[in-house]
Every structure is written in structure tokens, then in C-alpha cells.
Design an enzyme around this catalytic site. Structure first.
Site, PDB file in Angstrom:
ATOM      1  CG  ASP A 135      39.176  19.189  21.849  1.00 37.14           C
ATOM      2  OD1 ASP A 135      38.030  18.094  21.928  1.00 37.14           O
ATOM      3  OD2 ASP A 135      39.483  19.941  20.937  1.00 37.14           O
ATOM      4  CG  HIS A 142      41.841  14.284  13.892  1.00 37.22           C
ATOM      5  ND1 HIS A 142      41.759  15.255  12.878  1.00 37.22           N
ATOM      6  CD2 HIS A 142      42.440  14.892  15.169  1.00 37.22           C
ATOM      7  CE1 HIS A 142      42.020  16.434  13.658  1.00 37.22           C
ATOM      8  NE2 HIS A 142      42.499  16.330  14.505  1.00 37.22           N
ATOM      9  NE  ARG A 151      54.073  14.761  14.713  1.00 31.76           N
ATOM     10  CZ  ARG A 151      52.998  14.885  15.102  1.00 31.76           C
ATOM     11  NH1 ARG A 151      52.261  16.125  15.492  1.00 31.76           N
ATOM     12  NH2 ARG A 151      52.334  13.962  15.331  1.00 31.76           N
ATOM     13  CD  GLU A 208      39.589  20.180  15.518  1.00 35.91           C
ATOM     14  OE1 GLU A 208      39.470  20.470  16.519  1.00 35.91           O
ATOM     15  OE2 GLU A 208      40.840  20.380  15.009  1.00 35.91           O
ATOM     16  CD  GLU A 210      36.623  18.122  18.914  1.00 34.65           C
ATOM     17  OE1 GLU A 210      36.529  17.952  20.153  1.00 34.65           O
ATOM     18  OE2 GLU A 210      37.509  18.860  18.392  1.00 34.65           O
ATOM     19  CB  SER A 266      33.913  24.996  21.040  1.00 39.38           C
ATOM     20  OG  SER A 266      35.060  25.290  21.122  1.00 39.38           O
ATOM     21  CB  THR A 358      38.875  16.029  14.767  1.00 39.80           C
ATOM     22  OG1 THR A 358      39.097  17.393  15.296  1.00 39.80           O
ATOM     23  CG2 THR A 358      38.048  15.840  13.502  1.00 39.80           C
TER      24      THR A 358
HETATM   25 MN    MN Z   1      39.439  19.856  18.774  1.00 37.34          MN
END
Ligand code: MN
Length: 426
Positions: A135, A142, A151, A208, A210, A266, A358
Site C-alpha cells: 500500500d 492525504h 504531527r 480509505e 484507493e 481490504s 488514500t
Molecule cells: Mn491505505
């Protein structure tokens, strides 16, 4: 023989009656695995609201001039088919187009009921036996959103992010096909107010948005795949929902990255859309600054203009669209991802799957996860039944839809759908 890309032409029509908004016109011809009450799992393609049984097509000798064994279509996964190589798989796709075209020298239409099965009569199965799964984390929007929330808004992207396509290795065997229920994971989390972790069901289950590409050609250890050669190794794409438990993730991910927050499941869409079908939808990638190292440089248009949408349906309520994004936003393209994946000599094998990470856009309604859409739960989504969502609740259903569109033709993936169920664990 016609050039493979001629079968993408928007003027092509099929004798099969295809709804005008279908994701599966004659220009698509994806591949998948299906079964019915009467038949074993096998390879099929989708045309409008029908599945074309490719084992039967092969047995009727419509592929007899192509060097492919009938047995390749009598399989539970596409791996053997993909391993035949693009020369063969493209010839099969071209022939399928010829069989289904309005003006054709082939007589399949006469026996159509032997070959075409209404979509509601088939069960769509996992299309690929996934060997290894990677991944990536290739959307700048994102990565910036996540870095800002967790952070430091001033240094949202870590120093490596614009120099290499960041990724982790995930779990291949928990990738499931659309419509498979997803059980809420249990695990360890550290509540904000607490100094020690607790055990329980994840409270912050997320999706997510994707896409993933599937490897169709082996490359041995020690050999790099260049950005120029990458597409030889990529068979096609699926939609990919990387279910995530944010509370588990937050506590576990330092220093080695995602583990139990991601590996429970997933989901992928059942039809693999070939790279060749997406050819008309190529578009420029975002400008990369700073300039990347030579092995990551590339020529040509390597992104794809594929509209993506996420819908959320609470139990007993309406389905509503909560995100609209596009795969063209990805900062790192598939050629760069594969070149980076193999730059150290890492082997790749037929059936390996690489997800994009994502895919978020720059506007708040284009963010590809609940984490971003609700900004860590601080801006809940309002649902049409009056309820609010910060993250997913039990019995919520998430549906992702993706298609490319040009000249009135949609080449689509259909959908990948999954419902969150309470965990059977105690
Ligand atoms: Mn992911």
C-alpha cells in the site's frame, strides 16, 4: 489484426443492449471471476448488464487462432490468464470486442443465450489470488492532511515524502471482494485521557478510497523495472477500500508503520479494468518539485482521469455521497511506484497488488477517508436520517464507485461495497 487501441473508439457499438450510463460498454471489456448456481468459478467479462462466459466462448472455439489454452478460463482466479502475457490477453480482449460488435463476422449473437448471463444471476468472486500486497501513500493532499492532524501543520510532509513513493507491505490474504461483510476489529488503543492502553472494539473504524494495480508479469529478484517498462508488468486496476482502525493505528504505528489497524480487511471491486481500456483517459501528473532522482523520472502521461465517489449508507437510511475525488490527483504515478518498488531488486509476481494510498483532492468534499472528511471527528458528517458520523458505525455500508468518461463513453469499475458488522469476538 486491428490495433488493440482501436477497440477503445467511442463510435463502436455492440449488439448487446447496454444502458447509456453503464460502466461496461464495449470499450471496457474487463476481466473477472464468477459462478452461477449451474456453473463452477470461471473467467468472464462484463458487457452492460450481462456477464459473458469466457470458458464457453473458448470451448466454442472463438479463440482457436489465439495461443491460449481453454483451461486458462476454467480457473478460480485470473492469475493464469494474466500470466499468458499482454500479447495474448490483448488478443483475447480484441476478439471479445469483435464478437460483441454490431458489425461482426462472428455468429455469437445467434447463440447469445448460451454465453450471456444476466448480472443478477451470477456471484462475482475474488478476481485474483493476491500474492503480495503493497500500500503506497501517494496522495500529497492525504499525506498533508494526516501529517497536519497527527504531527505538525508546519512540517506536515516528512522529509522523504517528495523524494520517494512511501509504502508499507500489507496482508494479501485478507483482501476480499466487494459485498464481503467487514467485522469491526478489536485491539489495543490509548485513549487521549489515559496513560495506559485499553483493550476493546475499535471506535474509529474508517475507509480509505484507493485504487490498486495488479501485476501481470513476473520480474526476478535483482532486476529493476524502469519507469519506461513499468506498464508491461501492470495488467489492470481495481477500486480498493483499505479499511482502517484509526485508534489502533495511532497507538501501534510508531516506529514500523501500520499493522493490526489495517490487516483485518481490504475490499476490492470484482472487475479488473485493463490498462489498455484506460488508455484514452491518460492525463498529466501533478508537477513534482523538487526534481526526483533519475530512476523515478518518466516520460508521457502516467496519471488517469478516473472519477471516484464514496457513498455512506446507515442502516435503514438513504445512501448519500460523502466524497468525490479523482485518481488524477495522485502525486506519484504507477510507473514511479513500480520503479521504486523494484529499485532494490525486490521481485514481483503475477497477482501482486499495489494500492495507491488514500486519494484525496484539495477541497474538503474530496477527502478520501472519514478521518479527513470529519477532521479527526471534529466536524461530524450529517446523515439524511438526522444522525451524525465521525467514524463508521456498525451496519453502515460504504460504497466506492469509479469511472472514466470521455466522448459520452464511460469506462468504469462498477463498485466496491462493504458493510461494517459488530465483531463476533468478545
Ligand atoms: Mn491505505
Amino acid at each position: 489484426m486491428k490495433h488493440i487501441f482501436e477497440i477503445n473508439h467511442p463510435s463502436l457499438k455492440s449488439w448487446v443492449d447496454i444502458p447509456s450510463d453503464s460502466h461496461f460498454p464495449i470499450q471496457n471489456i474487463p476481466f473477472g471471476i464468477f459462478k452461477t448456481n449451474q456453473s463452477s468459478p470461471r473467467v468472464g467479462t462484463r458487457i452492460g448488464d450481462f456477464v459473458l462466459d469466457l470458458l464457453k466462448v473458448a470451448e466454442a472455439d472463438y479463440f482457436s487462432d489465439i495461443q491460449i489454452s481453454k483451461d486458462v478460463f476454467n480457473q478460480s482466479f485470473l492469475n493464469d490468464f494474466m500470466a499468458c502475457g499482454k500479447k495474448i490477453t490483448n488478443a483475447v480482449r480484441l476478439r471479445i470486442s469483435e464478437l460483441l460488435q454490431d458489425e461482426t463476422k462472428y455468429d455469437l449473437q445467434k447463440y447469445a443465450e448460451n454465453f450471456l448471463i444476466p448480472i443478477e444471476k451470477v456471484e462475482l468472486l475474488m478476481p485474483v489470488k493476491v500474492g503480495d500486497y503493497t500500500d503506497f501513500y501517494s496522495s500529497e493532499e492525504h499525506a498533508t492532511n494526516v501529517g497536519t492532524m497527527f504531527r505538525d501543520p508546519e512540517n506536515a510532509l516528512l522529509p522523504n515524502w517528495k523524494h520517494l513513493p512511501v509504502a508499507y507491505h500489507g496482508r494479501a490474504s485478507s483482501i476480499v471482494v466487494s459485498d464481503t461483510p467487514i467485522y469491526r476489529p478489536y485491539g489495543q488503543t490509548l485513549p487521549d485521557s489515559s496513560k495506559s492502553p485499553i483493550y476493546g472494539a475499535s471506535r474509529l473504524v474508517d475507509f480509505e478510497l484507493e485504487m490498486a494495480f495488479i501485476i501481470g508479469k513476473n520480474n526476478p529478484s535483482g532486476h529493476q523495472v524502469s519507469t519506461a517498462d513499468a506498464e508491461e508488468f501492470i495488467f489492470g486496476f481495481v477500486l480498493f477500500n483499505d479499511w482502517s482502525a484509526r485508534d489502533i493505528q495511532k497507538w501501534e504505528y510508531v516506529p514500523l508503520g501500520p499493522f493490526l489497524a489495517k490487516n483485518f480487511a481490504s475490499s476490492i471491486s470484482p472487475w479488473v479494468v485493463t490498462l489498455e481500456a484506460l488508455e484514452p483517459f491518460r492525463t498529466e501528473s501533478p508537477t513534482q518539485n523538487p526534481t526526483v532522482l533519475p530512476y523515478l523520472q518518466y516520460e508521457g502521461m502516467k496519471n488517469f482521469d478516473i472519477s471516484l465517489e464514496v457513498q455512506l449508507q446507515p442502516q435503514k437510511s438513504e445512501n448519500q455521497t460523502i466524497c468525490q475525488s479523482n485518481s488524477k490527483y495522485l502525486y506519484w504515478n504507477i510507473n514511479q511506484q513500480l520503479a521504486h518498488h523494484t529499485v532494490n531488486g525486490c521481485n514481483i509476481q503475477v497477482g501482486d497488488m499495489c494500492a495507491s494510498g488514500t486519494i484525496s483532492g484539495s477541497s474538503a468534499d474530496s477527502f478520501g477517508s472519514m478521518l479527513e472528511l470529519t477532521w479527526k471527528g471534529s466536524k461530524p458528517l450529517k446523515m439524511s436520517d438526522g444522525s451524525e458520523r465521525k467514524f463508521l458505525q456498525d451496519f453502515d455500508t460504504v460504497t466506492m464507485i469509479g469511472y472514466a468518461e470521455k466522448n459520452g463513453i464511460k469506462v468504469g469499475f462498477g463498485e466496491v461495497k462493504g458493510q461494517i458488522l459488530p465483531s463476533p469476538k468478545k
